[in-house]
Each structure stands twice: as C-alpha cells, then as structure tokens.
Design a protein around this motif. Structure first.
Motif, PDB file in Angstrom:
ATOM      1  N   THR A  67      34.160  40.290  46.127  1.00  0.00           N
ATOM      2  CA  THR A  67      34.353  39.340  45.841  1.00  0.00           C
ATOM      3  C   THR A  67      35.054  38.838  44.853  1.00  0.00           C
ATOM      4  OG1 THR A  67      31.971  38.870  45.484  1.00  0.00           O
ATOM      5  CG2 THR A  67      32.867  37.565  44.287  1.00  0.00           C
ATOM      6  N   LYS A  68      35.491  39.847  44.244  1.00  0.00           N
ATOM      7  CA  LYS A  68      36.604  39.543  43.226  1.00  0.00           C
ATOM      8  C   LYS A  68      37.669  40.982  43.716  1.00  0.00           C
ATOM      9  CE  LYS A  68      37.363  35.980  41.739  1.00  0.00           C
ATOM     10  NZ  LYS A  68      38.531  36.521  43.058  1.00  0.00           N
ATOM     11  N   GLY A  69      39.066  41.691  43.407  1.00  0.00           N
ATOM     12  CA  GLY A  69      39.436  42.382  43.858  1.00  0.00           C
ATOM     13  C   GLY A  69      40.245  43.134  45.189  1.00  0.00           C
ATOM     14  N   LYS A  70      40.223  42.038  45.586  1.00  0.00           N
ATOM     15  CA  LYS A  70      40.554  42.161  47.362  1.00  0.00           C
ATOM     16  C   LYS A  70      41.962  42.266  47.742  1.00  0.00           C
ATOM     17  CE  LYS A  70      39.028  38.600  48.824  1.00  0.00           C
ATOM     18  NZ  LYS A  70      38.376  38.204  47.974  1.00  0.00           N
ATOM     19  N   GLY A  71      42.336  41.663  46.795  1.00  0.00           N
ATOM     20  CA  GLY A  71      43.978  41.596  46.702  1.00  0.00           C
ATOM     21  C   GLY A  71      44.877  42.807  46.342  1.00  0.00           C
ATOM     22  N   SER A  72      44.230  43.161  44.682  1.00  0.00           N
ATOM     23  CA  SER A  72      45.029  44.330  44.509  1.00  0.00           C
ATOM     24  C   SER A  72      44.574  44.824  44.549  1.00  0.00           C
ATOM     25  CB  SER A  72      44.268  43.928  42.563  1.00  0.00           C
ATOM     26  OG  SER A  72      43.974  42.737  42.231  1.00  0.00           O
ATOM     27  N   THR A  73      43.548  45.899  44.946  1.00  0.00           N
ATOM     28  CA  THR A  73      43.474  46.293  46.123  1.00  0.00           C
ATOM     29  C   THR A  73      44.099  46.962  47.171  1.00  0.00           C
ATOM     30  OG1 THR A  73      40.519  46.140  45.578  1.00  0.00           O
ATOM     31  CG2 THR A  73      41.559  48.037  47.692  1.00  0.00           C
ATOM     32  N   LEU A 161      44.698  44.270  55.366  1.00  0.00           N
ATOM     33  CA  LEU A 161      44.256  43.218  55.573  1.00  0.00           C
ATOM     34  C   LEU A 161      43.093  42.723  54.620  1.00  0.00           C
ATOM     35  CD1 LEU A 161      43.916  43.060  59.761  1.00  0.00           C
ATOM     36  CD2 LEU A 161      45.279  42.268  58.477  1.00  0.00           C
ATOM     37  N   GLU A 162      43.398  41.459  54.024  1.00  0.00           N
ATOM     38  CA  GLU A 162      42.522  41.179  53.689  1.00  0.00           C
ATOM     39  C   GLU A 162      41.890  39.958  53.832  1.00  0.00           C
ATOM     40  OE1 GLU A 162      44.246  39.444  49.131  1.00  0.00           O
ATOM     41  OE2 GLU A 162      42.220  38.449  49.216  1.00  0.00           O
ATOM     42  N   VAL A 163      40.348  39.835  53.452  1.00  0.00           N
ATOM     43  CA  VAL A 163      39.849  38.734  53.828  1.00  0.00           C
ATOM     44  C   VAL A 163      39.829  37.840  53.899  1.00  0.00           C
ATOM     45  CG1 VAL A 163      36.982  37.944  54.268  1.00  0.00           C
ATOM     46  CG2 VAL A 163      38.018  40.697  54.954  1.00  0.00           C
ATOM     47  N   VAL A 264      39.434  50.312  38.635  1.00  0.00           N
ATOM     48  CA  VAL A 264      38.253  50.139  39.526  1.00  0.00           C
ATOM     49  C   VAL A 264      39.235  50.027  41.288  1.00  0.00           C
ATOM     50  CG1 VAL A 264      36.795  48.463  40.970  1.00  0.00           C
ATOM     51  CG2 VAL A 264      36.297  49.767  37.706  1.00  0.00           C
ATOM     52  N   ASN A 265      39.974  48.702  41.374  1.00  0.00           N
ATOM     53  CA  ASN A 265      40.551  48.261  42.441  1.00  0.00           C
ATOM     54  C   ASN A 265      41.666  50.007  42.446  1.00  0.00           C
ATOM     55  OD1 ASN A 265      39.515  46.392  41.929  1.00  0.00           O
ATOM     56  ND2 ASN A 265      41.339  45.179  41.019  1.00  0.00           N
ATOM     57  N   ALA A 266      42.332  50.281  41.731  1.00  0.00           N
ATOM     58  CA  ALA A 266      43.170  51.165  42.199  1.00  0.00           C
ATOM     59  C   ALA A 266      42.113  52.487  42.281  1.00  0.00           C
ATOM     60  CB  ALA A 266      43.534  51.936  40.758  1.00  0.00           C
ATOM     61  N   GLY A 310      50.259  36.239  39.082  1.00  0.00           N
ATOM     62  CA  GLY A 310      49.464  34.952  38.713  1.00  0.00           C
ATOM     63  C   GLY A 310      48.354  36.573  38.038  1.00  0.00           C
ATOM     64  N   ARG A 311      47.870  37.018  38.679  1.00  0.00           N
ATOM     65  CA  ARG A 311      47.484  37.541  37.955  1.00  0.00           C
ATOM     66  C   ARG A 311      47.548  39.071  37.087  1.00  0.00           C
ATOM     67  NH1 ARG A 311      47.674  36.702  43.315  1.00  0.00           N
ATOM     68  NH2 ARG A 311      46.177  36.649  44.306  1.00  0.00           N
ATOM     69  N   ALA A 312      46.566  38.748  36.061  1.00  0.00           N
ATOM     70  CA  ALA A 312      47.198  39.292  34.392  1.00  0.00           C
ATOM     71  C   ALA A 312      48.351  38.906  33.673  1.00  0.00           C
ATOM     72  CB  ALA A 312      47.014  40.700  34.597  1.00  0.00           C
ATOM     73  N   LEU A 329      49.219  34.231  32.673  1.00  0.00           N
ATOM     74  CA  LEU A 329      48.226  33.606  33.768  1.00  0.00           C
ATOM     75  C   LEU A 329      47.299  34.474  33.805  1.00  0.00           C
ATOM     76  CD1 LEU A 329      51.934  33.310  34.577  1.00  0.00           C
ATOM     77  CD2 LEU A 329      50.334  30.746  33.910  1.00  0.00           C
ATOM     78  N   ASP A 330      46.033  34.180  34.773  1.00  0.00           N
ATOM     79  CA  ASP A 330      45.225  34.866  35.314  1.00  0.00           C
ATOM     80  C   ASP A 330      44.207  34.005  36.240  1.00  0.00           C
ATOM     81  OD1 ASP A 330      44.199  38.190  35.173  1.00  0.00           O
ATOM     82  OD2 ASP A 330      42.560  36.418  35.788  1.00  0.00           O
ATOM     83  N   GLY A 331      44.710  34.128  37.387  1.00  0.00           N
ATOM     84  CA  GLY A 331      43.689  32.885  38.657  1.00  0.00           C
ATOM     85  C   GLY A 331      42.057  33.633  38.247  1.00  0.00           C
TER      86      GLY A 331
HETATM   87  N1  LIG Z   1      37.149  44.661  40.483  1.00  0.00           N
HETATM   88  C1  LIG Z   1      37.103  43.486  39.950  1.00  0.00           C
HETATM   89  N2  LIG Z   1      36.593  42.984  38.937  1.00  0.00           N
HETATM   90  C2  LIG Z   1      36.339  41.451  38.564  1.00  0.00           C
HETATM   91  N3  LIG Z   1      37.415  41.119  38.404  1.00  0.00           N
HETATM   92  C3  LIG Z   1      38.389  41.168  38.762  1.00  0.00           C
HETATM   93  C4  LIG Z   1      38.164  43.016  39.669  1.00  0.00           C
HETATM   94  N4  LIG Z   1      39.959  42.652  40.273  1.00  0.00           N
HETATM   95  C5  LIG Z   1      40.379  41.370  40.092  1.00  0.00           C
HETATM   96  N5  LIG Z   1      39.554  40.920  39.520  1.00  0.00           N
HETATM   97  C6  LIG Z   1      39.849  39.437  38.935  1.00  0.00           C
HETATM   98  O1  LIG Z   1      39.970  38.369  40.094  1.00  0.00           O
HETATM   99  C7  LIG Z   1      41.752  37.965  39.488  1.00  0.00           C
HETATM  100  C8  LIG Z   1      42.492  38.055  41.036  1.00  0.00           C
HETATM  101  O2  LIG Z   1      42.076  39.133  41.507  1.00  0.00           O
HETATM  102  P1  LIG Z   1      42.759  39.684  43.176  1.00  0.00           P
HETATM  103  O3  LIG Z   1      43.368  38.754  43.384  1.00  0.00           O
HETATM  104  O4  LIG Z   1      42.850  40.875  43.565  1.00  0.00           O
HETATM  105  O5  LIG Z   1      41.171  39.440  44.087  1.00  0.00           O
HETATM  106  P2  LIG Z   1      40.872  38.350  45.440  1.00  0.00           P
HETATM  107  O6  LIG Z   1      39.346  39.103  45.365  1.00  0.00           O
HETATM  108  O7  LIG Z   1      42.031  38.805  46.009  1.00  0.00           O
HETATM  109  O8  LIG Z   1      40.627  37.318  44.707  1.00  0.00           O
HETATM  110  P3  LIG Z   1      40.526  35.798  45.777  1.00  0.00           P
HETATM  111  O9  LIG Z   1      39.529  35.465  45.978  1.00  0.00           O
HETATM  112  O10 LIG Z   1      41.410  34.775  44.606  1.00  0.00           O
HETATM  113  O11 LIG Z   1      42.047  36.223  46.606  1.00  0.00           O
HETATM  114  C9  LIG Z   1      41.931  38.902  38.644  1.00  0.00           C
HETATM  115  O12 LIG Z   1      42.764  38.279  38.042  1.00  0.00           O
HETATM  116  C10 LIG Z   1      41.423  39.089  37.424  1.00  0.00           C
HETATM  117  O13 LIG Z   1      40.722  37.950  36.657  1.00  0.00           O
END
Ligand SMILES: Nc1ncnc2c1ncn2[C@@H]1O[C@H](COP(=O)(O)OP(=O)(O)OP(=O)(O)O)[C@@H](O)[C@H]1O
Ligand SMILES: [Mg+2]
Ligand SMILES: [Mg+2]
Length: 537
Positions: A67-73, A161-163, A264-266, A310-312, A329-331
């Motif tokens: 749900t969150k953190g895909k792009g960062s990971t 690949l990010e879903v 967490v993502n790292a 756009g993330r932090a 800015l944070d999305g």
């Molecule tokens: N592990 C995490 N747990 C909770 N929130 C997170 C986590 N990693 C990132 N985020 C939050 O989610 C936002 C988007 O991060 P990221 O782009 O890594 O996620 P994403 O899964 O790719 O999101 P999207 O659904 O927008 O593609 C960040 O700006 C941050 O606020």
C-alpha cells in the motif's frame, strides 16, 4: 506547445507522443483490477503483438507490491544494485511532472529520444493490430508494456517493477517468474477496488507471489500478515519477514530518503537486493537478518543520490526570498501515511530552526542562549515562522480520515496550522499531453474543496484550545487579505486554482517581512506535481 517557425504553435514530437498516450486514458483505466481484472487475459495478447513473451522471461525481475513504500523500496533497491555494478531498469508510478520519471535506466529518467523510439514502436504495433476483440490497452497497461519493451531492449541486468495498483490483476503481474517479490507496508487505500478489509487488500497484493519464488515483507498488521502467510504456503513461497534497517549500519551516513518509515523500506530493499544477488549467482548466501555490517556498495546505494520527488521533499520557493517561503511536499494520501507525513513535517520544521540556532554559534560564542535563539547568522533577528497547509485529495479518499489524522499528529508535536488552503488540482487526473492545460478559474467546480474546508473548519472548532496556542500575532496582518480566495473562513480558504493560492502565499510573504512561511503540501501526488511545476519554473 512548441513554437513553430511561423509563430504558430505546433506540437513537438514529444508532445505528440504525450497526446497519443492521453488518448488511452479511459474512465475505466483507474479500475483495471476491478471486474475480475477487466479482461486481464488481454495482456497476453498485447505481449504477443509486441513480441515480448520471450524477452520478459529473460529479465531478472524484482517485483514489489504494497500500500505504501513501494516506490521508495524500489528506488533504494535500484540504487543498491546500481552501486553493486549492475545495469538497472526501474519502473515506478505515478509520475509527478514528466511521464519519463516512471522509466529509469541506471538511475536516470529515460531520455526523450529513447522514450520516443520505444513509445512509437509499441504504440504503432498495437494500433495496427487493434480490433473489437483486442482494443488498445488502457493507459497504465500501455506504460507497463512499454517498460518491458524498454528494459528488454536496453538489456538491463535487473528490472525493478513497482505494482501500479493491487497486485493480482496489475499489468506488471504478467511476469511469470520474478527472481524475488516484495510486499511493502499494507494499509487502507483503494478500497473501492481492492476490498474493505486488510485481509482482502493483502490477498490482492499477494497475487504477485509465484510458485517457489521467495517473497519478503515487512512487519504488517496481524490480519494482513495471516493472509500473506496463507497465500505463500498455498504456492510454496518462502515468505520472510524483514526488520527495519538499523540506522547504525550506515556508518554515520543519512538515508537518501527522508522520514522514519524509510528505515522500513530500506530494510526491505536490502533484503530484496541481497536475495536477488544470491539467486542470480552473485552471492553465496543472502545477508543474514542480524548482520552487524553492510557492504560498502549497499551503504552507498542507500545514502548517496537516492531521489524520489514529492516524498518528504523540501523545496524553497524560487521567488526573491526563498528562505521565507519553503514548501514541504509529501504525496501522502492514505490515513496511515498522513500521520507519517505530519510527523515528518513537524520534526523537520523543528530541525530547521535548530539548524539556524546551531549555525549561529561559531559567530559569537559569548551570546547568551536566548540571543542565539533570537538571531540569524547574519545578525538579523530570527523570523517567526508560521505553518500553512496546502491540501487537496481525490474525491475517492475520505477527508474525515485524512484531515483529522494530519491535524492531530501535528498538534501532538505542538504544530498548528495558521491557515489551510484548499485548491483543485491543475492537471486533470493522469492527463499527460497538452490537454492538461488548466481550466480557467471561473470554470472550475469547487464543491469538493468546499467540502474539505468544512471538514477542516469543524475540526478547528473542536480544537479551539489547541489553536489558541499557535503563534497568533504574526498572522494578523494577513488574515484580511484573502480576497483572491473564493471562500475565506477563519482558519481556511478555498482558492479557484493552484496559481492563485501560490500567488497569495507570495504576496503574503512580501507583505509580512517578519514571518517565514512553512507550507506543508499534501493529500495528493498530483497536487505535489502541480506545485513543483509552478515553483521550479
Ligand atoms: N513504509 C511506509 N509506511 C507508511 N507510509 C509510508 C511508507 N513508505 C512511504 N510512506 C508514505 O507514502 C508516501 C508515498 O511513498 P512511496 O512513493 O514510497 O509509496 P508508494 O507505495 O509508491 O505510493 P503510491 O501509492 O503513491 O504509488 C510517502 O510520501 C510517505 O508519506
Ligand atoms: Mg497507491
Ligand atoms: Mg508509487
């Protein structure tokens, strides 16, 4: 639009491609995963047309849902493996300013030239074969197919690949045998498509698991973890839980992406990278869970030039006094990430004033500590800062969840917004071409922004005590000056467009020379993209 030689505006080749891409945007494209995948089988027809079946099976893929953190990971993973010496391809979503951000080769957005070549190669072939039975793919599906084409043709060593959305029916899930899968933090988002419970959401994401292919995940709520374990055991998938990265392993360097959750993502990225290295024969065993040191390339990858817009992200305005108007800015757009975003903002604005204080010290060590707080390095009085919220979210989100989380988390850190500004997004959702010109102010339907404003004003009513603690005086001179706003209330204003809100901010900064504005922009990545476009000009 590019200027033609005769002064008429003629689209550039790149704009032409973007227009063609925009033609694939349909109402349904958001909901690719609903309705039993919306003819997911079509994807194998597209792969045949594009002759991609064999090339995809040769790619050494890392596939990440969550749900969150895909792009960062994915971004950390790409950076680690690039620093290990591999040629990388990275596909992420969404993009903020330019669609090419979604396709990175060796850590750099694909060039316009390459993009155009691969784009038309795919587009024309699909167009030629399109029929009633096999319509043109939707926007996201096309982008995923294009990513496969790019990574295969560019012969990357690893494709990350990010879903896009969900997992099971996502276009990236045409991959049959990835090297390793990851599931980042799970939470509530896209419930209209993925289901209302964490279990249902986890089930969709676990749809990327493949028989026998190891999967890695981070700590999850029980309900979600149970489902991941169940799906893993059905497919004979070894599922491993990965702990957050211990900051001490970075040898004093800072992670390349900001925010606590990035540990967490790292952690997940380290495990994905080392499992990939091991499964592709570059490492005998993956790094153990309780490792006491990381290879130098990993540290470099995690700390060096990792970037994700756009993330932090903190961007000073490009106006005459950038110090005085700073955008944070944070999305974030889900309830959980809203909390994380609020904490990041609250801590960064404190860090920021801390730095100002510290940087005074070498100048004059005889100053009292009180003086240190009051003065900048240049000797001028330190400015008061005030916090403004600039917000929009898509109407599928629930502002009754997002806004209270944001406000309460900030309040728990002693941060109170002097005003909340609500604006519509400039670009129409996902529009990428020249059609994305902003509507003129008078045409815009602002009913959603008024609804957001009502939620905010009600929250502020319920938190009168808190609001009084804010830095009241500094703002007095500005409060009457929201005539550009369509509806201005005590704590908030709705603006007909983003440029008008930015103009108001700049005017306010100019008028009140003693105040620094720290503007948190959040709720929608599209809003972040729009703001970046405006302030980076
Ligand atoms: N592990 C995490 N747990 C909770 N929130 C997170 C986590 N990693 C990132 N985020 C939050 O989610 C936002 C988007 O991060 P990221 O782009 O890594 O996620 P994403 O899964 O790719 O999101 P999207 O659904 O927008 O593609 C960040 O700006 C941050 O606020
Ligand atoms: Mg999402
Ligand atoms: Mg993403």
């Amino acid at each position: 639009m590019g200027e033609g030689g005769d002064g008429s505006s003629k689209p550039t080749p790149y704009e032409e491609a973007l227009d063609a891409l925009s033609s694939l945007i349909t109402k349904r494209s958001r909901a690719d995963t609903s309705n039993n995948g919306d003819c997911f089988e079509l994807l194998s027809d597209y792969l045949k047309i594009l002759e991609l079946e064999e090339p995809i099976s040769q790619l050494k893929i890392i596939h990440v849902a969550g749900t969150k953190g895909k792009g960062s990971t994915c971004t950390f993973t790409e950076s680690i493996l690039r620093h290990c010496g591999f040629r990388t391809g990275l596909f992420t979503s969404p993009h903020l300013i330019d669609v090419r951000e979604r396709f990175r080769l060796d850590g750099v957005d694909i060039s316009e030239e390459k993009f155009l070549a691969y784009f038309w190669w795919c587009f024309e072939r699909l167009k030629e074969k399109a029929s009633d039975d096999i319509p043109m793919p939707s926007y996201f599906r096309f982008l995923a197919l294009l990513a496969f084409k790019i990574f295969a043709a560019e012969e990357v060593d690893v494709a990350i690949l990010e879903v896009g959305l969900g997992g099971k029916y996502d276009a990236t899930n045409v991959v049959k045998a990835p090297v390793v899968c990851g599931v980042s933090s799970l939470g509530y988002d896209h419930m209209e498509i993925l289901g209302n419970t964490l279990g249902a959401i986890a089930g969709e994401k676990a749809g990327i698991f493949k028989p026998g292919v190891p999967a890695l995940t981070v700590s999850q709520p029980d309900e979600a973890m149970c489902v991941l374990e169940e799906k893993a055991s059905e497919l004979n998938v070894p599922l491993q839980l990965v702990r957050p990265l211990d900051a001490n392993l970075l040898n004093g360097f800072k992670l390349g992406l900001e925010g606590e959750h990035q540990y967490v993502n790292a952690g997940l990225a380290i495990a994905l990278s080392s499992t990939w290295l091991q499964r592709t024969g570059h490492l005998e065993v993956p790094y153990p869970e309780h490792t006491t040191s990381l290879p130098e390339q990993f540290i470099k990858g995690l700390t060096a030039t990792v970037s994700l817009q756009g993330r932090a992200q903190i961007v000073p305005d490009n106006n005459e006094s950038p110090e005085d108007l700073v955008f944070y800015l944070d999305g974030a757009h889900s309830p959980e990430s809203m909390e994380i975003c609020a904490r990041w903002f609250s801590l960064s604005i404190k860090d920021d004033s801390q730095e100002k204080i510290l940087s005074c010290q070498p100048l004059d060590t005889s100053r009292s500590s009180h003086d240190l707080v009051q003065r900048n390095p240049d000797g001028k009085s330190r400015k008061n800062s005030t916090q403004i919220l600039l917000f929009n979210c898509m109407s599928v989100r629930d502002p009754q969840l997002l806004l209270p989380n944001l406000m309460k988390t900030c309040a728990s850190h002693g941060v109170y917004f002097k005003k909340a500004l609500f604006v519509p997004n400039t670009s129409v959702y996902n529009k990428v071409g020249s059609h994305s010109l902003p509507a003129t102010d008078s045409q815009v339907d602002l009913s959603w922004q008024f609804a957001l404003q009502r939620v905010w004003e009600n929250l502020m009513l319920g938190d009168k005590g808190g609001n009084e603690k804010s830095t009241g005086a500094v703002f007095e001179e500005l409060t009457d000056d929201t005539e550009m706003a369509v509806r201005s209330c005590e704590n908030s204003a709705v603006f007909p467009s983003l440029p008008s809100a930015i103009k108001w901010l700049r005017d306010s900064v100019r008028k009140s020379q003693s105040v620094r504005f720290q503007v948190l922009v959040t709720g929608s990545l599209h809003l972040i993209g729009d703001v970046l476009k405006l302030i980076k000009k």
